[in-house]
Design a protein around this motif. Sequence first.
Motif, PDB file in Angstrom:
ATOM      1  N   GLY A 288      -0.088  -8.457  -1.976  1.00  0.00           N
ATOM      2  CA  GLY A 288       1.033  -7.949  -2.757  1.00  0.00           C
ATOM      3  C   GLY A 288       0.842  -6.504  -3.160  1.00  0.00           C
ATOM      4  N   ALA A 289      -0.386  -6.142  -3.528  1.00  0.00           N
ATOM      5  CA  ALA A 289      -0.665  -4.747  -3.864  1.00  0.00           C
ATOM      6  C   ALA A 289      -0.458  -3.849  -2.654  1.00  0.00           C
ATOM      7  CB  ALA A 289      -2.093  -4.618  -4.383  1.00  0.00           C
ATOM      8  N   ALA A 290      -0.832  -4.365  -1.484  1.00  0.00           N
ATOM      9  CA  ALA A 290      -0.633  -3.610  -0.251  1.00  0.00           C
ATOM     10  C   ALA A 290       0.854  -3.400   0.019  1.00  0.00           C
ATOM     11  CB  ALA A 290      -1.286  -4.340   0.922  1.00  0.00           C
TER      12      ALA A 290
ATOM     13  N   ARG B  64      -6.887 -11.028  19.645  1.00  0.00           N
ATOM     14  CA  ARG B  64      -6.058 -11.059  18.438  1.00  0.00           C
ATOM     15  C   ARG B  64      -6.825 -10.728  17.160  1.00  0.00           C
ATOM     16  NH1 ARG B  64      -2.224 -16.452  19.205  1.00  0.00           N
ATOM     17  NH2 ARG B  64      -1.052 -15.681  21.018  1.00  0.00           N
ATOM     18  N   LEU B  65      -8.124 -11.018  17.140  1.00  0.00           N
ATOM     19  CA  LEU B  65      -8.858 -10.907  15.876  1.00  0.00           C
ATOM     20  C   LEU B  65      -8.799  -9.508  15.285  1.00  0.00           C
ATOM     21  CD1 LEU B  65     -12.121 -13.042  16.254  1.00  0.00           C
ATOM     22  CD2 LEU B  65      -9.994 -13.625  15.109  1.00  0.00           C
ATOM     23  N   ARG B  66      -8.883  -8.477  16.106  1.00  0.00           N
ATOM     24  CA  ARG B  66      -8.921  -7.116  15.587  1.00  0.00           C
ATOM     25  C   ARG B  66      -7.637  -6.729  14.853  1.00  0.00           C
ATOM     26  NH1 ARG B  66     -10.287  -3.152  19.547  1.00  0.00           N
ATOM     27  NH2 ARG B  66     -11.058  -4.751  20.974  1.00  0.00           N
ATOM     28  N   HIS B  67      -6.555  -7.465  15.108  1.00  0.00           N
ATOM     29  CA  HIS B  67      -5.266  -7.128  14.504  1.00  0.00           C
ATOM     30  C   HIS B  67      -4.986  -7.919  13.216  1.00  0.00           C
ATOM     31  CE1 HIS B  67      -4.415  -4.750  18.027  1.00  0.00           C
ATOM     32  NE2 HIS B  67      -4.653  -5.802  18.803  1.00  0.00           N
ATOM     33  N   LEU B  68      -5.954  -8.705  12.784  1.00  0.00           N
ATOM     34  CA  LEU B  68      -5.792  -9.435  11.518  1.00  0.00           C
ATOM     35  C   LEU B  68      -6.312  -8.555  10.388  1.00  0.00           C
ATOM     36  CD1 LEU B  68      -5.287 -11.799  13.457  1.00  0.00           C
ATOM     37  CD2 LEU B  68      -6.577 -13.250  11.901  1.00  0.00           C
ATOM     38  N   THR B  69      -5.388  -7.875   9.715  1.00  0.00           N
ATOM     39  CA  THR B  69      -5.731  -7.000   8.594  1.00  0.00           C
ATOM     40  C   THR B  69      -4.699  -7.178   7.494  1.00  0.00           C
ATOM     41  OG1 THR B  69      -4.402  -5.104   9.329  1.00  0.00           O
ATOM     42  CG2 THR B  69      -6.646  -5.276  10.208  1.00  0.00           C
ATOM     43  N   THR B  70      -5.076  -6.799   6.292  1.00  0.00           N
ATOM     44  CA  THR B  70      -4.126  -6.859   5.179  1.00  0.00           C
ATOM     45  C   THR B  70      -2.959  -5.923   5.428  1.00  0.00           C
ATOM     46  OG1 THR B  70      -5.895  -7.447   3.627  1.00  0.00           O
ATOM     47  CG2 THR B  70      -3.869  -6.556   2.698  1.00  0.00           C
ATOM     48  N   ALA B  71      -3.225  -4.740   5.961  1.00  0.00           N
ATOM     49  CA  ALA B  71      -2.150  -3.793   6.232  1.00  0.00           C
ATOM     50  C   ALA B  71      -1.140  -4.369   7.213  1.00  0.00           C
ATOM     51  CB  ALA B  71      -2.725  -2.483   6.769  1.00  0.00           C
ATOM     52  N   ASN B  72      -1.619  -5.021   8.279  1.00  0.00           N
ATOM     53  CA  ASN B  72      -0.696  -5.612   9.251  1.00  0.00           C
ATOM     54  C   ASN B  72       0.077  -6.774   8.646  1.00  0.00           C
ATOM     55  OD1 ASN B  72      -1.126  -3.861  11.372  1.00  0.00           O
ATOM     56  ND2 ASN B  72      -2.718  -5.115  12.323  1.00  0.00           N
ATOM     57  N   MET B  73      -0.565  -7.546   7.771  1.00  0.00           N
ATOM     58  CA  MET B  73       0.154  -8.630   7.107  1.00  0.00           C
ATOM     59  C   MET B  73       1.253  -8.078   6.208  1.00  0.00           C
ATOM     60  SD  MET B  73      -2.901 -11.307   6.212  1.00  0.00           S
ATOM     61  CE  MET B  73      -3.799 -12.166   7.515  1.00  0.00           C
ATOM     62  N   ALA B  74       0.984  -6.952   5.550  1.00  0.00           N
ATOM     63  CA  ALA B  74       2.021  -6.318   4.741  1.00  0.00           C
ATOM     64  C   ALA B  74       3.171  -5.827   5.616  1.00  0.00           C
ATOM     65  CB  ALA B  74       1.420  -5.165   3.943  1.00  0.00           C
TER      66      ALA B  74
ATOM     67  N   MET C 241       0.851  -1.180   0.000  1.00  0.00           N
ATOM     68  CA  MET C 241       0.000   0.000   0.000  1.00  0.00           C
ATOM     69  C   MET C 241       0.893   1.239   0.000  1.00  0.00           C
ATOM     70  SD  MET C 241      -2.582  -1.692   2.723  1.00  0.00           S
ATOM     71  CE  MET C 241      -3.288  -3.260   2.250  1.00  0.00           C
ATOM     72  N   LEU C 242       0.554   1.957  -0.945  1.00  0.00           N
ATOM     73  CA  LEU C 242       1.502   3.034  -1.247  1.00  0.00           C
ATOM     74  C   LEU C 242       1.521   4.056  -0.126  1.00  0.00           C
ATOM     75  CD1 LEU C 242       3.450   3.950  -3.382  1.00  0.00           C
ATOM     76  CD2 LEU C 242       1.681   5.448  -4.228  1.00  0.00           C
ATOM     77  N   GLY C 243       2.438   3.891   0.821  1.00  0.00           N
ATOM     78  CA  GLY C 243       2.474   4.787   1.956  1.00  0.00           C
ATOM     79  C   GLY C 243       1.281   4.548   2.864  1.00  0.00           C
ATOM     80  N   MET C 244       1.292   5.072   4.063  1.00  0.00           N
ATOM     81  CA  MET C 244       0.139   4.979   4.947  1.00  0.00           C
ATOM     82  C   MET C 244      -0.923   5.952   4.496  1.00  0.00           C
ATOM     83  SD  MET C 244       0.539   2.747   7.144  1.00  0.00           S
ATOM     84  CE  MET C 244       1.808   1.596   6.928  1.00  0.00           C
ATOM     85  N   VAL C 245      -2.177   5.612   4.768  1.00  0.00           N
ATOM     86  CA  VAL C 245      -3.264   6.516   4.420  1.00  0.00           C
ATOM     87  C   VAL C 245      -3.922   6.999   5.693  1.00  0.00           C
ATOM     88  CG1 VAL C 245      -3.723   5.395   2.237  1.00  0.00           C
ATOM     89  CG2 VAL C 245      -4.929   4.618   4.242  1.00  0.00           C
ATOM     90  N   GLY C 246      -4.537   8.168   5.609  1.00  0.00           N
ATOM     91  CA  GLY C 246      -5.264   8.697   6.748  1.00  0.00           C
ATOM     92  C   GLY C 246      -4.342   9.056   7.897  1.00  0.00           C
ATOM     93  N   ALA C 247      -4.951   9.282   9.064  1.00  0.00           N
ATOM     94  CA  ALA C 247      -4.195   9.731  10.227  1.00  0.00           C
ATOM     95  C   ALA C 247      -3.215   8.695  10.724  1.00  0.00           C
ATOM     96  CB  ALA C 247      -5.165  10.096  11.350  1.00  0.00           C
TER      97      ALA C 247
END
Length: 492
Positions: free
Chosen positions: A219-221, A182-192, A12-18
């Motif tokens: 991979g896109a992330a 743990r569930l709340r921390h399962l995201t595509t961003a965190n996996m990247a 993901m191209l750079g972080m987004v948002g705050a």
Amino acid sequence: MYRRRGIALMGMLGMVGALAAVIPATAGESTARPAWAACPENVVVPPPLLVQCAKVPVPLDYRDPEGTQIEIMVSRIASTKPEKRRGVLMFNPGGPGGTGLDQPGFLAGKGLPASVLDAYDLIGMDTRGVGHSAPVSCGFTDVDAYWANIPPYAVDGAAVTRQAEIVKEVAARCAANDTEGRLRHLTTANMARDLDRIRAALGEEKVNFYGASYGSALGAAYASMFSATADRIVLDSNIGDTHLDRAGLRRYALGMEQTLPDFAEWAAARHDSYGLGRTPEQVRTTYLTIAERLDRTPAADGLNGAVFRFVTFASLYSEIQYGNLARIWQSYRDPGKVPSEAKAAVAPSPSDNALTVFLAVTCNDVEWPEDVETYRRAVAEDRERYPLYGAASANITPCAYWKYEPSEPPVAISDKGPRKVLILQNWHDPVTPLAGGKLLREQFGQRARLVTANESGHGVYVLGGNACVLNLTTSYLVDGTMPARDTTCRRD
């Protein structure tokens, strides 16, 4: 009775948002190298290849990088040609929720070229929450009313209402079983972010990546969040973004409409053997006739129209499954007792873990509508627009009642960065249709090239068998030769 469980389909191209200001991409990363040792018994590779495994610590919560740590298990098939080695190539097979420790060995066994094996250490992994990497569980069983990551076909609005009660219970059960938070921390961003921690632990300046299905989103992330360390990126069979949202799920129905004609043509040419119709149109009618009859009256083994449609959908992933699918249709074509062997042929059984991770990542990545009427309208629309499967993929999911709100916005893809993203896409794909590849290509802009294959099924490189795609992708991975323009590969 028929065992009502489906498979967690496989990605993901750079972080987004705050959040950009509060989560350093690699804050506090460890410099310790992995301690390679034997892998779990189920991680196998074809001889003479050798595989080793190790664990890499990563923060559970990247907002608190020095807090609770979890371990990601990775596998490695090391290059045996140091003079040809250029780095590491990471793999993700999809899901989310699919185990990836054995993915390099699996693809090697399917014909991954020796030049790729020479050029890279092949790195597989169980992403966070999966398998050997801090696994999570909602407590699903083989007899649950919730039996697949794709909602069941809803024959009418009342079926959506009934499904809403089922998925509401599922969301509550997942929350109740999440005793360690743990569930709340399962995201595509965190996996990247985990991928980049693994890169650092391996002592590599750059990462090369191959991801299929949901792996295309991961991979896109990575290519977007870590463009400075992302080298050659191959995205295969694309969901169309860095996350699976409601629009992406509804595209499954488009994929079914575009891919079933390939099976129908195949079956029509074999009418004397299977008796499903002499023309593709007749084969399509046979499908609808069986499904609608099973909606009204389930078969003797308990199989209903929703499961029949799901089995047909999943069997379109590869042409090698066409013969078995035709036999299943034969078994249910006429009312009456179903042979016992037919039951076993249509009883996929995913793990509780895979289904849990699929839900957590999908629900955490993006907001989902909470109003049941929204889903009822969508089901009615897609039943007309995509009669084969639209009333399934538009149906309500546990994300409507998920306990956790997304902790950050979905990561936007940008066209800023090096031109190193190769997108592979079949023309006809039941779960990630051509539209997904085009969407990803549009968002990446000049960073990417799109290679489409006039083929049918899910999976393009190696598994798809198209010589043109195989050669182009291998050349890119080994030599860095990116196609000068978007390319269409003819059917072999």
